[in-house]
Design an enzyme around this catalytic site. Structure first.
Site, PDB file in Angstrom:
ATOM      1  N   TYR A   1       0.796  -1.084   0.085  1.00 28.44           N
ATOM      2  CA  TYR A   1       0.048   0.058   0.008  1.00 28.44           C
ATOM      3  C   TYR A   1       0.620   1.271  -0.079  1.00 28.44           C
ATOM      4  CZ  TYR A   1      -3.510   3.342   1.123  1.00 28.44           C
ATOM      5  OH  TYR A   1      -4.423   4.595   0.772  1.00 28.44           O
TER       6      TYR A   1
ATOM      7  N   GLN B   1     -10.419   0.935   1.908  1.00 28.73           N
ATOM      8  CA  GLN B   1     -10.811   0.094   1.084  1.00 28.73           C
ATOM      9  C   GLN B   1      -9.854  -0.816   0.360  1.00 28.73           C
ATOM     10  OE1 GLN B   1     -11.378   3.212   1.079  1.00 28.73           O
ATOM     11  NE2 GLN B   1     -11.218   4.299  -0.941  1.00 28.73           N
TER      12      GLN B   1
ATOM     13  N   ASN C   1      -2.956   6.702   6.424  1.00 32.73           N
ATOM     14  CA  ASN C   1      -3.295   7.532   7.693  1.00 32.73           C
ATOM     15  C   ASN C   1      -4.287   6.739   8.643  1.00 32.73           C
ATOM     16  OD1 ASN C   1      -5.609   6.530   6.449  1.00 32.73           O
ATOM     17  ND2 ASN C   1      -6.001   8.476   5.437  1.00 32.73           N
TER      18      ASN C   1
ATOM     19  N   SER D   1       5.951   9.515  12.674  1.00 35.53           N
ATOM     20  CA  SER D   1       7.122   9.674  12.747  1.00 35.53           C
ATOM     21  C   SER D   1       7.940  10.390  13.656  1.00 35.53           C
ATOM     22  CB  SER D   1       7.622  10.270  11.404  1.00 35.53           C
ATOM     23  OG  SER D   1       8.928   9.896  10.881  1.00 35.53           O
TER      24      SER D   1
ATOM     25  N   GLN E   1      12.249  15.355  10.225  1.00 32.30           N
ATOM     26  CA  GLN E   1      11.136  14.706  10.763  1.00 32.30           C
ATOM     27  C   GLN E   1       9.801  15.488  11.238  1.00 32.30           C
ATOM     28  OE1 GLN E   1      10.609  11.200  11.034  1.00 32.30           O
ATOM     29  NE2 GLN E   1      12.211  11.603   9.519  1.00 32.30           N
TER      30      GLN E   1
ATOM     31  N   GLU F   1      12.132   5.724  16.590  1.00 32.79           N
ATOM     32  CA  GLU F   1      12.201   5.397  14.979  1.00 32.79           C
ATOM     33  C   GLU F   1      13.477   5.479  14.450  1.00 32.79           C
ATOM     34  OE1 GLU F   1       9.612   5.780  11.011  1.00 32.79           O
ATOM     35  OE2 GLU F   1       9.587   7.281  12.721  1.00 32.79           O
ATOM     36  N   HIS F   2      13.951   6.649  14.470  1.00 30.67           N
ATOM     37  CA  HIS F   2      15.402   6.999  13.843  1.00 30.67           C
ATOM     38  C   HIS F   2      16.092   7.533  14.960  1.00 30.67           C
ATOM     39  CE1 HIS F   2      12.176   7.972  10.639  1.00 30.67           C
ATOM     40  NE2 HIS F   2      13.124   7.199   9.780  1.00 30.67           N
TER      41      HIS F   2
ATOM     42  N   ASP G   1      16.090   7.325   4.395  1.00 36.29           N
ATOM     43  CA  ASP G   1      14.857   7.416   3.951  1.00 36.29           C
ATOM     44  C   ASP G   1      14.762   7.171   2.244  1.00 36.29           C
ATOM     45  OD1 ASP G   1      13.194   8.010   6.076  1.00 36.29           O
ATOM     46  OD2 ASP G   1      13.182   9.977   5.578  1.00 36.29           O
TER      47      ASP G   1
ATOM     48  N   GLU H   1       4.986 -34.642  31.563  1.00 33.43           N
ATOM     49  CA  GLU H   1       3.642 -33.698  31.149  1.00 33.43           C
ATOM     50  C   GLU H   1       2.420 -34.437  31.007  1.00 33.43           C
ATOM     51  OE1 GLU H   1       5.205 -31.427  27.802  1.00 33.43           O
ATOM     52  OE2 GLU H   1       6.256 -30.165  28.995  1.00 33.43           O
TER      53      GLU H   1
END
Length: 428
Positions: A127, A185, A208, A232, A254, A321-322, A355, A409
Site C-alpha cells: 500500500y 478500502q 493515515n 514519525s 521529521q 524510530e530514527h 529514507d 507432562e
C-alpha cells in the site's frame, strides 16, 4: 521545543517527558472503517468504484492500471529523477540481497538432523499513500525485498490518480499488478479479494488513521501486516562537536512529516542546545511545511544530559524510530545503543539518506515499538520452517529422553508415539 535538564526530573517526570503524543482511534474512524469493510466485502468491485468517487473524487474506468498508462507515466518523468531512483534501487537491492538467510543444517546429536528452510510468502500486497507528496521511495522499500525474497504475486494499491513516480518505480521494481485503490478500502480489498483484486497473505505499507485501523482489523482476521504504525519520530544525540545546523535540519526533516510527529534532542552541551534552537528558527523560515513542523515542535523536547552515557540511557528509554548520532567518534556509541529502528552515525549520515538511497529500509517501527520490533527487511517477506529427520539409531538414542518428558507432562499419546516405534525396532 521544551528544554529539560534530565537530572532535575524525578522518575514520574522523566516518564512523562518521554511520552509520545496520544494515539487514539476515535469512534468516528472506527465506524467509518467498519462501514467501508462491510461495503467492500459485500459489494466487491462495485464498492471500490463508488468509494473512489466518494473519497478520491475520481471516476474510474478500471481498477487496474494498464501497461499503456504505466508507459505514459514513465515518459513524463525527468531523466535525472529516473537515474536517482535507479541508483537508490541498486543500493537497496545490494543491502537486502545480503540479508538472505544462511542455511542451518546440522546434527544436534548422532542420527538427529535438524534444519531451517526458508520460503517466500506467496502473495503480498503493497500500500502506497497518495496525497500531495507521492511516496515513490516507499515503493522501493517494499517491492525490492519482495522480489528478492521470491514472492510469487506482488500487487500494489495507491489512491487515484496515481502519481507518475509511483507507477514508474513500481514497474521498475517488477510489480506487475497496480490497482487504483486507496484508503481503508484498499486494505480490505487485498485482505479479502474482489472480482478484480487478488487476495493476499500479508499487507505492507504506511497510511493515515483509516488505513492503520483497517490494517489492525485485517490482522485480527488472519491477514498478516508488516508492523504497528504510528507518527514519525527522530531522536538526535549530539555533543559539543556537533554542527547545530546539521542537528536542526535532522530534527526538522521529521517535524515536517506531520503535526503528530515528535523530535527529541539529547545533548550534554547546553550551548549546542541553544545554537540548535536558533538554527531551527532560521531554517523554519525557509520551509514550505513550516506550520506543520511548528505543530510537531510544540510537543517535542530537548534534554540536557550529564554526559554521553546518560544520553544513551535516555535514547534507549525512548526507543526512537530514527536515531541520529552526531558526536565525536559516533561509532564508539553503537555497542551501547539497544532500541532504535534505524541508526545514523556521524555528521554526514542524515536520516534523509536512509529514507531514500543508502540501502537500508525506511519502513520502521515507531511509538516505542523498537524495543521489540525490527526495521523492515528481507525476512519480513518470507517465513521459516524447521525440519527434523532421525535415523533408526538416532531415534533409539533419543527415545528414552522423550518418553520421560512426555510422561512427566502427562501426555500419554506423545509417549506412545515413541514407544510403539521403539518396540518395533527392538523386534527387528
Amino acid at each position: 521545543m521544551q528544554t529539560l535538564i534530565w537530572n532535575t526530573l524525578n522518575s514520574a517526570q522523566k516518564q512523562a517527558a518521554l511520552s509520545r503524543p496520544a494515539q487514539a482511534v476515535g469512534e468516528q474512524i472506527t465506524q467509518a472503517v467498519n462501514a467501508i469493510k462491510s461495503n467492500v466485502i459485500n459489494n466487491g468491485d462495485k464498492a471500490l468504484f463508488e468509494l473512489a468517487e466518494k473519497f478520491d473524487k475520481t471516476t474510474l474506468e478500471s481498477l487496474v492500471i494498464s501497461k499503456a498508462q504505466v508507459e505514459q507515466a514513465s515518459q513524463r518523468i525527468a531523466t535525472e529523477l529516473k537515474q536517482a531512483i535507479q541508483t537508490a534501487k541498486g543500493n537497496i537491492e545490494r543491502f537486502h540481497q545480503a540479508q538472505k538467510n544462511q542455511t542451518v543444517d546440522l546434527e544436534t546429536q548422532a542420527g538427529v538432523r535438524c534444519q531451517v528452510v526458508t520460503r517466500p510468502i506467496q502473495n503480498v500486497g503493497l500500500y502506497i499513500p497518495g496525497g500531495s507528496a507521492p511516496l515513490f521511495s516507499t515503493v522501493l522499500m517494499l517491492a525490492v525485498p519482495a522480489k528478492i525474497a521470491g514472492c510469487k504475486t506482488i500487487v500494489l494499491c495507491s489512491p487515484p490518480p496515481i502519481a507518475d513516480e509511483i507507477l514508474y518505480t513500481a514497474n521498475l521494481c517488477g510489480v506487475e499488478t497496480i490497482y487504483a485503490i486507496g484508503g481503508a478500502q484498499a486494505i480490505f480489498a487485498m485482505a479479502n479479494g474482489t472480482e478484480s483484486v487478488q487476495k493476499v497473505d500479508k499487507i505492507f505499507g504506511p497510511g493515515n488513521a483509516f488505513v492503520t485501523e483497517a490494517k489492525r482489523q485485517v490482522l485480527q482476521q488472519g491477514t498478516a501486516i508488516d508492523m504497528p504504525a504510528g507518527p514519525s519520530e527522530v531522536l538526535v544525540i549530539a555533543d559539543e562537536f556537533a554542527d547545530p545546523d546539521f542537528v536542526a535540519s535532522d530534527l526538522l526533516s521529521q517535524a515536517e512529516h506531520g503535526s503528530d510527529s515528535q523530535v527529541i534532542l539529547v545533548t550534554n552541551c547546553e550551548t549546542l542546545a541553544k545554537q540548535t534552537a536558533l538554527s531551527i528558527e532560521q531554517q523554519l523560515a525557509r520551509l514550505p511545511r513550516a506550520e506543520t513542523a511548528r505543530k510537531a515542535l510544540a510537543h517535542s523536547r530537548t534534554f540536557i544530559a550529564e554526559d554521553l552515557q546518560q544520553c544513551v540511557e535516555i535514547s534507549n528509554a525512548y526507543a526512537p524510530e530514527h536515531l541520529v548520532v552526531q558526536v565525536e567518534n559516533a561509532r564508539n556509541l553503537l555497542p551501547f545503543l539497544d532500541n532504535a529502528g534505524s541508526i545514523f552515525l556521524g555528521a554526514y549520515s542524515p536520516e534523509s539518506m536512509g529514507d531514500y538511497a543508502s540501502g537500508t529500509n525506511h519502513v520502521l517501527p515507531t511509538y516505542g515499538y523498537t524495543r521489540t520490533h525490527s526495521s523492515l527487511g528481507l525476512a519480513d517477506f518470507s517465513k521459516r520452517m524447521t525440519v527434523q529427520e532421525l535415523t533408526p539409531q538416532g531415534f533409539k538414542d533419543l527415545a528414552n529422553t522423550v518418553m520421560l518428558m512426555a510422561e512427566a507432562e502427562q501426555l500419554e499419546a506423545h509417549k506412545q508415539a515413541v514407544a510403539i516405534r521403539l518396540e518395533k525396532l527392538t523386534q527387528e
